[in-house]
Motif scaffolding. Structure first.
Motif, PDB file in Angstrom:
ATOM      1  N   ILE A  13       0.855  -1.054   0.070  1.00 29.70           N
ATOM      2  CA  ILE A  13      -0.082   0.003  -0.176  1.00 29.70           C
ATOM      3  C   ILE A  13       0.908   1.341   0.077  1.00 29.70           C
ATOM      4  O   ILE A  13       1.735   1.310   0.777  1.00 29.70           O
ATOM      5  CB  ILE A  13      -0.794   0.058   0.994  1.00 29.70           C
ATOM      6  N   VAL A  14       0.787   2.242  -1.072  1.00 28.49           N
ATOM      7  CA  VAL A  14       1.522   3.269  -1.116  1.00 28.49           C
ATOM      8  C   VAL A  14       0.387   4.633  -1.031  1.00 28.49           C
ATOM      9  O   VAL A  14      -0.533   4.521  -1.867  1.00 28.49           O
ATOM     10  CB  VAL A  14       2.302   3.270  -2.499  1.00 28.49           C
ATOM     11  N   THR A  15       0.617   5.446  -0.180  1.00 30.92           N
ATOM     12  CA  THR A  15       0.090   6.701  -0.175  1.00 30.92           C
ATOM     13  C   THR A  15       0.881   7.864   0.032  1.00 30.92           C
ATOM     14  O   THR A  15       1.908   7.796   0.885  1.00 30.92           O
ATOM     15  CB  THR A  15      -1.053   6.753   1.247  1.00 30.92           C
ATOM     16  N   GLY A  16       0.833   8.928  -0.636  1.00 37.05           N
ATOM     17  CA  GLY A  16       1.299  10.308  -0.633  1.00 37.05           C
ATOM     18  C   GLY A  16       2.583  10.204  -1.107  1.00 37.05           C
ATOM     19  O   GLY A  16       3.291  11.175  -0.790  1.00 37.05           O
ATOM     20  N   THR A  17       3.296   9.151  -1.731  1.00 39.14           N
ATOM     21  CA  THR A  17       4.617   9.203  -2.204  1.00 39.14           C
ATOM     22  C   THR A  17       4.399   8.346  -3.666  1.00 39.14           C
ATOM     23  O   THR A  17       3.541   7.817  -3.871  1.00 39.14           O
ATOM     24  CB  THR A  17       5.435   8.532  -1.226  1.00 39.14           C
ATOM     25  N   GLY A  18       5.648   7.971  -4.050  1.00 39.32           N
ATOM     26  CA  GLY A  18       5.793   7.261  -5.209  1.00 39.32           C
ATOM     27  C   GLY A  18       6.508   5.772  -4.952  1.00 39.32           C
ATOM     28  O   GLY A  18       7.054   5.727  -3.622  1.00 39.32           O
ATOM     29  N   ALA A  19       6.462   5.003  -5.928  1.00 36.47           N
ATOM     30  CA  ALA A  19       7.025   3.670  -5.658  1.00 36.47           C
ATOM     31  C   ALA A  19       7.543   2.820  -7.082  1.00 36.47           C
ATOM     32  O   ALA A  19       6.872   3.212  -8.138  1.00 36.47           O
ATOM     33  CB  ALA A  19       6.158   2.556  -5.008  1.00 36.47           C
ATOM     34  N   PHE A  20       8.647   2.105  -7.072  1.00 36.99           N
ATOM     35  CA  PHE A  20       8.906   1.413  -8.438  1.00 36.99           C
ATOM     36  C   PHE A  20       8.122   0.269  -8.546  1.00 36.99           C
ATOM     37  O   PHE A  20       7.836  -0.538  -7.897  1.00 36.99           O
ATOM     38  CB  PHE A  20      10.475   1.179  -8.286  1.00 36.99           C
ATOM     39  N   VAL A  21       7.890   0.335  -9.631  1.00 38.30           N
ATOM     40  CA  VAL A  21       6.864  -0.905 -10.270  1.00 38.30           C
ATOM     41  C   VAL A  21       7.575  -1.807 -11.243  1.00 38.30           C
ATOM     42  O   VAL A  21       8.046  -1.168 -12.428  1.00 38.30           O
ATOM     43  CB  VAL A  21       5.521  -0.603 -10.448  1.00 38.30           C
ATOM     44  N   ILE A  22       8.032  -3.045 -11.167  1.00 36.43           N
ATOM     45  CA  ILE A  22       8.617  -3.609 -12.265  1.00 36.43           C
ATOM     46  C   ILE A  22       7.420  -4.317 -13.027  1.00 36.43           C
ATOM     47  O   ILE A  22       6.573  -5.185 -12.932  1.00 36.43           O
ATOM     48  CB  ILE A  22       9.220  -5.014 -11.650  1.00 36.43           C
ATOM     49  N   PRO A  23       7.543  -3.769 -14.357  1.00 34.77           N
ATOM     50  CA  PRO A  23       6.393  -4.121 -15.433  1.00 34.77           C
ATOM     51  C   PRO A  23       6.508  -5.623 -15.443  1.00 34.77           C
ATOM     52  O   PRO A  23       7.533  -6.180 -15.774  1.00 34.77           O
ATOM     53  CB  PRO A  23       6.713  -3.287 -16.699  1.00 34.77           C
TER      54      PRO A  23
END
Length: 478
Positions: free
Chosen positions: A61-71
């Motif tokens: 769960i990510v709120t208020g920020t960013g995250a790396f996503v591996i396609p």
């Protein structure tokens, strides 16, 4: 075109860089996912040993920020955290068995903490439209349960208490759903049986009665105020009319005074002229009196005084001569008597001497009486001559001598006045004194006639009588 050939390599490089930038931007966007302020990113798939995942859940769960996503290895889906609203309209029955329809609104959202987001993600991810129906069902059941334990009066008076109990009762279920209630409001209560309306009728009647009483009171007070205002208006109008009348009267008085100013000034001038003429007349009268005293009275007094003095001197001389002759005669008689006594005898000579002495004394007394009578006759004659020659001067003298007494008698009524108020200042005093003098002037003719008659009577009574001559024989006999 020949000029552009040298720039073709440069243009090719620029185009290549732009294409490369677009490819890099798309790749970065695919790899780096940023959560909006009102959403949570649910990342499932390869999670690197559950770092940042919810407890018991294989997603991040990510709120208020960013995250790396591996396609290809991870999937990203968004869960909205905005507010949601559900309208409530629930048929309920109170503890009194009265049917009532409760209308309300529930404002809710997914909780901000990770457990709430995880519960909501498992239940509503991809189907958040079902949240409203789920919330409606939860609150419908609790509303019916709680209203069933309350009376209609409690529901009406304690709506906040009802809303609080419903929120408390549904809190656990809403937490399991990952939802949080921000607000629960009971908007309205529908009463199909008319219980609320009937319940309100006594109060409505009371309120209506109080309203009618208040309205009647207000109307009465308004009527009183209107009457007072009308009275004040009438008073103001009356005062205004009085002031206007007074102003008109003052204007008319001013006009009348202006119209009378000329005649009044003429009358005042004439009055002043009369006063001045009166003063001049008084001065002339005083001057005439002084002239009379100088030319008539003083000469007459001097003449009368001279005559009286001469008469008295003659009288004294006659008396002295008579006394001397009587003394001489007496001495001669005594001498003769002595001689006769010596010659003829004492008795006869003595008798003759006594007779001669008696005769001499009689003659002396007669001479004295005659001289006195002649002196008085001369004084009366001089007064009669003065009255005959200038009677008016003598009367004027007598009037002048008695003038203070005459004026005092004319002013004597004012001596009994305790306080005298004279109007018009000096003019009023002049008028009063002029009245007194006019009154004295009215009496002067009568006083002149009285003095004339008195002087005539006194002259008649005092006219000289012939002094009878005593015969020598009678004197001798004495």
């Amino acid at each position: 075109m020949q000029y552009l050939i040298p720039f073709i390599p440069v243009l090719a490089v620029i185009v290549a860089l732009v294409v490369l930038g677009l490819l890099v931007r798309g790749a970065v966007k695919l790899i780096w996912q940023v959560a909006e302020p009102n959403e949570a990113l649910i990342i499932s798939g390869f999670t690197r040993g559950n770092v940042g995942t919810a407890e018991g859940m294989d997603f991040k769960i990510v709120t208020g920020t960013g995250a790396f996503v591996i396609p290809g290895l991870q999937t990203v889906r968004a869960l909205s955290l905005t507010l949601n609203e559900t309208e409530l309209q629930v048929n309920c029955v109170t503890s009194q068995g009265i049917q009532v329809v409760v209308q309300g609104v529930v404002i809710f959202k997914i909780g901000d903490s990770t457990p709430f987001i995880a519960n909501a993600a498992r239940r509503f991810l991809g189907q958040q439209a079902k949240m409203e129906s789920q919330v409606y069902n939860v609150f419908e059941g609790h509303l019916r349960s709680i209203i069933g334990s309350m009376t209609m009066e409690e529901i009406i008076r304690e709506r906040d208490k009802l809303a609080s109990q419903v929120r408390s009762a549904s809190g656990i279920e809403m937490e399991k759903l990952g939802l949080v209630v921000d607000s629960l409001q009971i908007k309205d209560l529908e009463d199909p049986t008319g219980y609320i309306q009937n319940l309100a009728k006594p109060h409505i009647a009371q309120v209506q009665m109080e309203a009618r009483i208040a309205e009647a009171t207000r109307n009465r007070e308004a009527a009183e105020k209107e009457a007072e205002a009308a009275s004040l208006i009438a008073d103001a109008q009356s005062i205004s009319a009085i002031r206007q009348s007074a102003a008109a009267a003052n204007a008319q008085t001013a006009q009348a005074n202006a119209a009378q100013a000329g005649p009044l000034a003429d009358a005042t001038a004439r009055q002043q002229v009369v006063v001045q003429e009166t003063e001049v007349a008084k001065l002339e009268a005083d001057r005439e009196e002084q002239k009379l005293q100088t030319s008539v009275r003083k000469p007459a007094d001097a003449k009368a005084y001279a005559q009286r003095t001469e008469a008295e001197a003659q009288k004294a001389a006659d008396i002295s001569a008579a006394e001397a002759r009587a003394k001489k005669t007496e001495l001669e008689a005594q001498a003769n008597a002595t001689a006769a006594a010596a010659m003829a005898g004492a008795t006869r000579v003595t008798g003759e001497a006594e007779a001669a002495a008696t005769k001499a004394r009689g003659e002396a007394a007669a001479s004295a009486i005659k001289a006195k009578a002649l002196a008085e006759a001369d004084g009366i004659k001089a007064r009669a001559e003065a009255l005959g020659t200038n009677q008016e001067a003598v009367i004027s003298q007598q009037l002048a001598e008695n003038m203070p007494a005459i004026v005092a008698a004319a002013a004597e009524p004012f001596a009994h006045v305790g306080q005298l108020t004279v109007l018009n200042g000096g003019e009023g005093v002049n008028n009063m004194v002029g009245g007194i003098l006019a009154q004295v002037g009215n009496y002067l003719p009568a006083l002149t006639d009285a003095l004339r008659e008195s002087n005539a009577s006194r002259t008649a009574k005092s006219s000289p009588q012939q002094v009878p001559q005593r015969p020598e024989g009678e004197a001798h006999a004495q």
